[in-house]
Motif scaffolding. Sequence first.
Motif, PDB file in Angstrom:
ATOM      1  N   PRO A 120      32.871  41.927  51.528  1.00  0.00           N
ATOM      2  CA  PRO A 120      33.392  43.189  50.979  1.00  0.00           C
ATOM      3  C   PRO A 120      34.391  42.952  49.858  1.00  0.00           C
ATOM      4  O   PRO A 120      35.321  42.164  49.997  1.00  0.00           O
ATOM      5  CB  PRO A 120      34.081  43.832  52.194  1.00  0.00           C
ATOM      6  N   ILE A 121      34.194  43.619  48.742  1.00  0.00           N
ATOM      7  CA  ILE A 121      35.081  43.466  47.586  1.00  0.00           C
ATOM      8  C   ILE A 121      36.071  44.632  47.557  1.00  0.00           C
ATOM      9  O   ILE A 121      35.666  45.798  47.563  1.00  0.00           O
ATOM     10  CB  ILE A 121      34.259  43.431  46.284  1.00  0.00           C
ATOM     11  N   SER A 122      37.360  44.308  47.550  1.00  0.00           N
ATOM     12  CA  SER A 122      38.377  45.367  47.562  1.00  0.00           C
ATOM     13  C   SER A 122      39.072  45.523  46.216  1.00  0.00           C
ATOM     14  O   SER A 122      39.903  46.414  46.050  1.00  0.00           O
ATOM     15  CB  SER A 122      39.421  45.075  48.644  1.00  0.00           C
ATOM     16  N   GLY A 123      38.732  44.678  45.257  1.00  0.00           N
ATOM     17  CA  GLY A 123      39.326  44.802  43.934  1.00  0.00           C
ATOM     18  C   GLY A 123      38.796  43.746  42.997  1.00  0.00           C
ATOM     19  O   GLY A 123      38.281  42.713  43.433  1.00  0.00           O
TER      20      GLY A 123
ATOM     21  N   ASP B 205      40.064  43.320  57.329  1.00  0.00           N
ATOM     22  CA  ASP B 205      41.167  43.929  58.081  1.00  0.00           C
ATOM     23  C   ASP B 205      42.471  43.692  57.308  1.00  0.00           C
ATOM     24  O   ASP B 205      42.617  44.176  56.206  1.00  0.00           O
ATOM     25  CB  ASP B 205      41.217  43.385  59.506  1.00  0.00           C
ATOM     26  N   ASP B 206      43.373  42.892  57.881  1.00  0.00           N
ATOM     27  CA  ASP B 206      44.635  42.625  57.178  1.00  0.00           C
ATOM     28  C   ASP B 206      44.665  41.237  56.545  1.00  0.00           C
ATOM     29  O   ASP B 206      45.701  40.813  56.034  1.00  0.00           O
ATOM     30  CB  ASP B 206      45.821  42.759  58.149  1.00  0.00           C
ATOM     31  N   PHE B 207      43.531  40.536  56.594  1.00  0.00           N
ATOM     32  CA  PHE B 207      43.492  39.162  56.067  1.00  0.00           C
ATOM     33  C   PHE B 207      42.980  39.166  54.636  1.00  0.00           C
ATOM     34  O   PHE B 207      41.880  39.624  54.347  1.00  0.00           O
ATOM     35  CB  PHE B 207      42.604  38.278  56.936  1.00  0.00           C
ATOM     36  N   HIS B 208      43.791  38.631  53.733  1.00  0.00           N
ATOM     37  CA  HIS B 208      43.444  38.565  52.316  1.00  0.00           C
ATOM     38  C   HIS B 208      42.689  37.261  52.059  1.00  0.00           C
ATOM     39  O   HIS B 208      43.285  36.216  51.837  1.00  0.00           O
ATOM     40  CB  HIS B 208      44.734  38.609  51.488  1.00  0.00           C
ATOM     41  N   ALA B 209      41.352  37.322  52.078  1.00  0.00           N
ATOM     42  CA  ALA B 209      40.534  36.116  51.944  1.00  0.00           C
ATOM     43  C   ALA B 209      40.464  35.608  50.508  1.00  0.00           C
ATOM     44  O   ALA B 209      40.384  34.407  50.263  1.00  0.00           O
ATOM     45  CB  ALA B 209      39.123  36.364  52.480  1.00  0.00           C
ATOM     46  N   LEU B 210      40.468  36.518  49.539  1.00  0.00           N
ATOM     47  CA  LEU B 210      40.521  36.161  48.114  1.00  0.00           C
ATOM     48  C   LEU B 210      41.621  36.972  47.455  1.00  0.00           C
ATOM     49  O   LEU B 210      41.730  38.184  47.673  1.00  0.00           O
ATOM     50  CB  LEU B 210      39.185  36.438  47.411  1.00  0.00           C
TER      51      LEU B 210
END
Length: 249
Positions: free
Chosen positions: A55-58, A15-20
């Motif tokens: 999930p990898i976003s980048g 969601d809006d939380f940047h875990a890594l």
Amino acid sequence: MSAALHVDNLNVVYDDFHALKDVSISVERGESFGLVGESGSGKSTLLRAVAGLAPISGGAIRIDGEELKGSKRSKAFYRRVQMVFQDPYGSLHPRQTIDRLLLEPLAIHAVTDSDKRIARALDEVGLGNGFRFRYPHQLSGGQRQRVAIARALIVQPSILLLDEPTSALDASVQAEVLNLLEQIRRDRKLTFVMVSHDLGVITHMCERLAVMRSGAVVERLSSEELARGTVQEDYTRNLMIASKGFVKA
């Protein structure tokens, strides 16, 4: 020669939380590499991202130089990379015998000679064939984790991802399981990536480590530097103080 595992500027967002946040590590073949940090620092998320469970976003992940695409992982990947989870109580199906639990990965990968492999795997983790037709509830916590390790090893991976593999165990059996893992790594020439909140465990098991905070790597150092207290970040020093028995507060 390419690294066994190379993570480059990896990002994971829920969601809006940047875990890594732009995490990069490189682990050589045969090396044992540690990830440390407080709860919520992102160290377990990093393992899960490598395993295809986050999930990898980048960013990019490479295994033996081969880039992994997205979060989907092939059967071939799981022949090379296996994960041992923190909780042996939750990672083993309670209604399946140990035999069935060990047979499942062999069936998935269409591996033959399952009887010999199961017997050898149980022997390697110090349980023996007498445990083969027991259920998880009939085993102690340490024995269950040995089964989880056997299940990960049975497809003969080259990389093991270890997420706090002894933290759910009694102190009396933690050392036994850690010694077992170290023996297996030497015998099989495996690559380890180990998450632990216990700096003493990481110093004992790993050559190098990355310190994580709020989803980012804040320091990289060798285990020798950590043991000597040769650290740059106050955050790392505070972790050393908080790690019971590692240093005197």
